[in-house]
Scaffold this motif. Structure first.
Motif, PDB file in Angstrom:
ATOM      1  N   ASP A 145      77.035  64.375 115.180  1.00 27.25           N
ATOM      2  CA  ASP A 145      75.859  65.236 114.991  1.00 27.25           C
ATOM      3  C   ASP A 145      76.261  66.688 114.706  1.00 27.25           C
ATOM      4  O   ASP A 145      75.586  67.402 113.963  1.00 27.25           O
ATOM      5  N   THR A 146      77.359  67.127 115.300  1.00 28.24           N
ATOM      6  CA  THR A 146      77.807  68.521 115.139  1.00 28.24           C
ATOM      7  C   THR A 146      78.498  68.748 113.803  1.00 28.24           C
ATOM      8  O   THR A 146      78.277  69.785 113.152  1.00 28.24           O
ATOM      9  N   ASN A 147      79.315  67.791 113.382  1.00 31.86           N
ATOM     10  CA  ASN A 147      80.211  68.029 112.248  1.00 31.86           C
ATOM     11  C   ASN A 147      79.789  67.382 110.927  1.00 31.86           C
ATOM     12  O   ASN A 147      80.111  67.914 109.865  1.00 31.86           O
ATOM     13  N   TYR A 148      79.084  66.265 110.964  1.00 29.58           N
ATOM     14  CA  TYR A 148      78.698  65.584 109.720  1.00 29.58           C
ATOM     15  C   TYR A 148      77.325  66.095 109.280  1.00 29.58           C
ATOM     16  O   TYR A 148      76.320  65.398 109.368  1.00 29.58           O
ATOM     17  N   VAL A 149      77.340  67.338 108.822  1.00 28.77           N
ATOM     18  CA  VAL A 149      76.090  68.017 108.457  1.00 28.77           C
ATOM     19  C   VAL A 149      76.079  68.253 106.940  1.00 28.77           C
ATOM     20  O   VAL A 149      77.130  68.335 106.302  1.00 28.77           O
ATOM     21  N   PRO A 150      74.891  68.350 106.339  1.00 31.03           N
ATOM     22  CA  PRO A 150      74.798  68.497 104.875  1.00 31.03           C
ATOM     23  C   PRO A 150      75.585  69.680 104.315  1.00 31.03           C
ATOM     24  O   PRO A 150      76.153  69.594 103.226  1.00 31.03           O
ATOM     25  N   SER A 151      75.649  70.795 105.060  1.00 29.39           N
ATOM     26  CA  SER A 151      76.334  71.980 104.544  1.00 29.39           C
ATOM     27  C   SER A 151      77.836  71.783 104.396  1.00 29.39           C
ATOM     28  O   SER A 151      78.502  72.571 103.737  1.00 29.39           O
ATOM     29  N   ARG A 152      78.364  70.721 104.988  1.00 31.51           N
ATOM     30  CA  ARG A 152      79.806  70.450 104.884  1.00 31.51           C
ATOM     31  C   ARG A 152      80.096  69.246 103.988  1.00 31.51           C
ATOM     32  O   ARG A 152      81.229  68.794 103.918  1.00 31.51           O
ATOM     33  N   MET A 153      79.072  68.733 103.327  1.00 34.68           N
ATOM     34  CA  MET A 153      79.214  67.519 102.528  1.00 34.68           C
ATOM     35  C   MET A 153      79.256  67.838 101.035  1.00 34.68           C
ATOM     36  O   MET A 153      78.504  68.672 100.544  1.00 34.68           O
ATOM     37  N   VAL A 154      80.161  67.172 100.325  1.00 33.75           N
ATOM     38  CA  VAL A 154      80.236  67.273  98.864  1.00 33.75           C
ATOM     39  C   VAL A 154      80.121  65.868  98.284  1.00 33.75           C
ATOM     40  O   VAL A 154      80.792  64.943  98.741  1.00 33.75           O
ATOM     41  N   ILE A 155      79.244  65.708  97.295  1.00 36.90           N
ATOM     42  CA  ILE A 155      79.083  64.429  96.596  1.00 36.90           C
ATOM     43  C   ILE A 155      79.555  64.612  95.158  1.00 36.90           C
ATOM     44  O   ILE A 155      79.079  65.511  94.461  1.00 36.90           O
ATOM     45  N   ALA A 156      80.502  63.797  94.733  1.00 33.88           N
ATOM     46  CA  ALA A 156      80.988  63.849  93.350  1.00 33.88           C
ATOM     47  C   ALA A 156      80.718  62.507  92.687  1.00 33.88           C
ATOM     48  O   ALA A 156      81.188  61.467  93.161  1.00 33.88           O
ATOM     49  N   ILE A 157      79.951  62.521  91.611  1.00 40.14           N
ATOM     50  CA  ILE A 157      79.596  61.296  90.881  1.00 40.14           C
ATOM     51  C   ILE A 157      80.066  61.451  89.435  1.00 40.14           C
ATOM     52  O   ILE A 157      79.716  62.430  88.766  1.00 40.14           O
ATOM     53  N   VAL A 158      80.861  60.514  88.974  1.00 40.24           N
ATOM     54  CA  VAL A 158      81.401  60.577  87.614  1.00 40.24           C
ATOM     55  C   VAL A 158      81.159  59.237  86.936  1.00 40.24           C
ATOM     56  O   VAL A 158      81.390  58.183  87.531  1.00 40.24           O
ATOM     57  N   GLY A 159      80.689  59.255  85.691  1.00 40.31           N
ATOM     58  CA  GLY A 159      80.505  58.004  84.966  1.00 40.31           C
ATOM     59  C   GLY A 159      79.394  58.091  83.943  1.00 40.31           C
ATOM     60  O   GLY A 159      78.988  59.180  83.524  1.00 40.31           O
ATOM     61  N   TYR A 334      88.595  70.106  95.228  1.00 43.18           N
ATOM     62  CA  TYR A 334      88.529  71.527  94.896  1.00 43.18           C
ATOM     63  C   TYR A 334      87.310  72.197  95.530  1.00 43.18           C
ATOM     64  O   TYR A 334      87.375  73.346  95.959  1.00 43.18           O
ATOM     65  N   ASP A 335      86.201  71.490  95.616  1.00 40.51           N
ATOM     66  CA  ASP A 335      85.011  72.107  96.192  1.00 40.51           C
ATOM     67  C   ASP A 335      85.125  72.237  97.709  1.00 40.51           C
ATOM     68  O   ASP A 335      84.681  73.225  98.288  1.00 40.51           O
ATOM     69  N   LEU A 336      85.747  71.241  98.349  1.00 37.12           N
ATOM     70  CA  LEU A 336      85.875  71.283  99.803  1.00 37.12           C
ATOM     71  C   LEU A 336      87.002  72.204 100.262  1.00 37.12           C
ATOM     72  O   LEU A 336      86.822  73.005 101.177  1.00 37.12           O
ATOM     73  N   ILE A 337      88.159  72.075  99.638  1.00 37.12           N
ATOM     74  CA  ILE A 337      89.346  72.801 100.108  1.00 37.12           C
ATOM     75  C   ILE A 337      89.503  74.153  99.420  1.00 37.12           C
ATOM     76  O   ILE A 337      89.732  75.174 100.061  1.00 37.12           O
ATOM     77  N   MET A 338      89.352  74.163  98.095  1.00 36.64           N
ATOM     78  CA  MET A 338      89.521  75.408  97.345  1.00 36.64           C
ATOM     79  C   MET A 338      88.227  76.220  97.272  1.00 36.64           C
ATOM     80  O   MET A 338      88.191  77.301  96.701  1.00 36.64           O
ATOM     81  N   GLN A 339      87.139  75.629  97.827  1.00 38.77           N
ATOM     82  CA  GLN A 339      85.844  76.298  97.955  1.00 38.77           C
ATOM     83  C   GLN A 339      85.103  76.522  96.638  1.00 38.77           C
ATOM     84  O   GLN A 339      84.100  77.224  96.591  1.00 38.77           O
ATOM     85  N   MET A 344      89.536  73.910  89.517  1.00 37.36           N
ATOM     86  CA  MET A 344      90.373  72.867  88.933  1.00 37.36           C
ATOM     87  C   MET A 344      90.635  73.126  87.448  1.00 37.36           C
ATOM     88  O   MET A 344      91.667  72.709  86.912  1.00 37.36           O
ATOM     89  N   PHE A 345      89.730  73.857  86.798  1.00 41.37           N
ATOM     90  CA  PHE A 345      89.889  74.095  85.362  1.00 41.37           C
ATOM     91  C   PHE A 345      90.970  75.137  85.062  1.00 41.37           C
ATOM     92  O   PHE A 345      91.434  75.247  83.934  1.00 41.37           O
ATOM     93  N   SER A 346      91.359  75.910  86.073  1.00 40.84           N
ATOM     94  CA  SER A 346      92.412  76.912  85.861  1.00 40.84           C
ATOM     95  C   SER A 346      93.762  76.462  86.416  1.00 40.84           C
ATOM     96  O   SER A 346      94.736  77.210  86.368  1.00 40.84           O
ATOM     97  N   ALA A 347      93.837  75.228  86.925  1.00 43.15           N
ATOM     98  CA  ALA A 347      95.068  74.744  87.563  1.00 43.15           C
ATOM     99  C   ALA A 347      96.252  74.748  86.610  1.00 43.15           C
ATOM    100  O   ALA A 347      97.338  75.221  86.951  1.00 43.15           O
ATOM    101  N   ILE A 348      96.046  74.232  85.395  1.00 46.18           N
ATOM    102  CA  ILE A 348      97.144  74.146  84.435  1.00 46.18           C
ATOM    103  C   ILE A 348      97.636  75.546  84.056  1.00 46.18           C
ATOM    104  O   ILE A 348      98.847  75.803  84.009  1.00 46.18           O
ATOM    105  N   GLU A 349      96.696  76.452  83.821  1.00 44.69           N
ATOM    106  CA  GLU A 349      97.065  77.827  83.466  1.00 44.69           C
ATOM    107  C   GLU A 349      97.868  78.492  84.587  1.00 44.69           C
ATOM    108  O   GLU A 349      98.864  79.184  84.334  1.00 44.69           O
TER     109      GLU A 349
END
Length: 382
Positions: A145-159, A334-339, A344-349
């Motif tokens: 209840d304390t930690n699994y809150v929407p503000s800490r959740m990232v959803i990535a959908i690709v396809g 990248y959204d969770l750790i790198m904020q 991610m688009f500048s990683a190669i550069e």
């Protein structure tokens, strides 16, 4: 006598708990979500926890998106932990298999304790066996209840998806999860390490060692240089430490280099793991590592070495991003750790900008004796 009474009482309680669990089993359909996903054509259904994140991932046909949204949002909306105690038993067994019966895993655990102390990185993700049986259902619910809150959740959908339709589905199901306060943790402030730390583990095993140097989190501007350095030292047979310690000097069977161990969010460690043939070679291995670092500090890597590493880095990243699962995983990381997923688009550069001067400066700044932690596996008699 008192100890015997306690043990007898414990066995009575364990037998009673086992009977209750068997009685409750008729109300449980194990792995029901997994069965539903299998019928829907899933691939790669998995979940894992690292020092930094908990990740749930799956590949499904595009027309099953709404089904996925309903099932996954229910996981966080109002979970019923019916199999809590059987699962706790499974985790204890996993701990015994992955750590307690593997001396190299215990060596890694010793490294974490020695290098990080009271930092969250100072203990393994799975926890310690002595504390596992104390974990209660009520505590677990409170943690959720304390930690699994929407503000800490990232959803990535690709396809093969339509943005507006997909967003509406996400809002319909995940929007049901009520916002809760984001948990606040005391700021973690680390005192600079003021001396080398050494520890030994005695075990019936072939020798091994882990050596590491304190470094800042991946949010620090030096992070890409650490990535390049890790590849210079331990990526492939032409890398400096593999070529020297494994191929040339034949002191180790394997060398693995990690640019951020065990995690990325907090101050962490640059590590070198060596699978050693003879414990008498520890000093020679350390000398070899020190000499290769000195060469990089004084001379830097060649332009050819750097270009080869950059080419491989780019090829691996492009390969990852060509796959839907890899792209989703990278976006969420990248959204969770790198904020910010856009980083991610500048990683190669950023990797391209790492030159010999940056590597020389990096080694000079961080790879000092006072910032080093080393643990050794000391083989005992059979």
């Amino acid at each position: 006598e008192e100890r015997t009474k306690i043990e007898a009482r414990r066995k009575v309680l364990e037998n009673r708990l086992e009977r209750w669990q068997k009685s409750a089993q008729k109300f449980v359909i194990s792995e029901e979500d997994s069965q539903a996903y299998s019928l829907a054509g899933q691939m790669g259904y998995n979940a894992y926890t690292t020092t930094d994140v908990t990740n749930y991932q799956i590949k499904l046909p595009a027309h099953r998106l709404e089904m996925w949204a309903e099932l996954e949002s229910n996981r966080f909306l109002d979970p019923v932990l019916r199999e809590f105690y059987p699962e706790r038993k499974v985790i204890k067994e996993e701990r015994r298999m992955r750590y307690d019966s593997r001396p190299t895993s215990l060596l890694y655990e010793l490294f974490l304790k020695t290098a990080f102390g009271m930092s969250p990185y100072g203990k393994p993700v799975i926890g310690f066996e002595k504390s596992m049986h104390r974990l209660r259902l009520k505590e677990t619910r409170e943690f959720f209840d304390t930690n699994y809150v929407p503000s800490r959740m990232v959803i990535a959908i690709v396809g093969d998806i339509e943005f507006e339709k997909t967003f509406a589905i996400m809002e319909k199901y995940f929007g049901r999860i009520k916002a809760r306060p984001t948990p606040e943790f005391p700021p973690t402030v680390y005192e600079p390490q003021k001396g080398r730390r050494i520890a030994f583990l005695e075990a019936k095993n072939s020798p091994a060692m882990i050596t590491g140097w304190a470094r800042p989190s991946v949010l620090h501007p030096d992070d890409r240089a650490f990535e390049v350095l890790a590849r210079l030292l331990g990526d492939g047979q032409t890398s400096r430490l593999v070529n020297r310690l494994v191929i040339r000097d034949k002191l180790t069977g394997d060398v693995k280099v990690g640019s951020s161990t065990p995690g990325d969010k907090l101050d962490t460690q640059f590590t070198i793991f060596a699978d050693v043939f003879d414990a008498a070679s520890y000093a020679a291995i350390e000398k070899g590592i020190a000499e290769e670092l000195d060469r990089l500090r004084n001379e830097g890597p060649s332009a050819e070495e750097l270009q080869k590493i950059k080419n491989r880095y780019i090829a691996e990243l492009v390969h990852t991003l060509q796959q839907n699962a890899g792209l989703a995983d990278t976006l969420s990381y990248y959204d969770l750790i790198m904020q910010d997923y856009r980083k991610m688009f500048s990683a190669i550069e950023e990797v391209e900008q790492v030159d010999a001067a940056k590597i020389k400066a990096l080694v000079a700044k961080y790879f000092t004796e006072t910032q080093n932690t080393t643990v050794y596996l000391k083989p005992t008699g059979k």
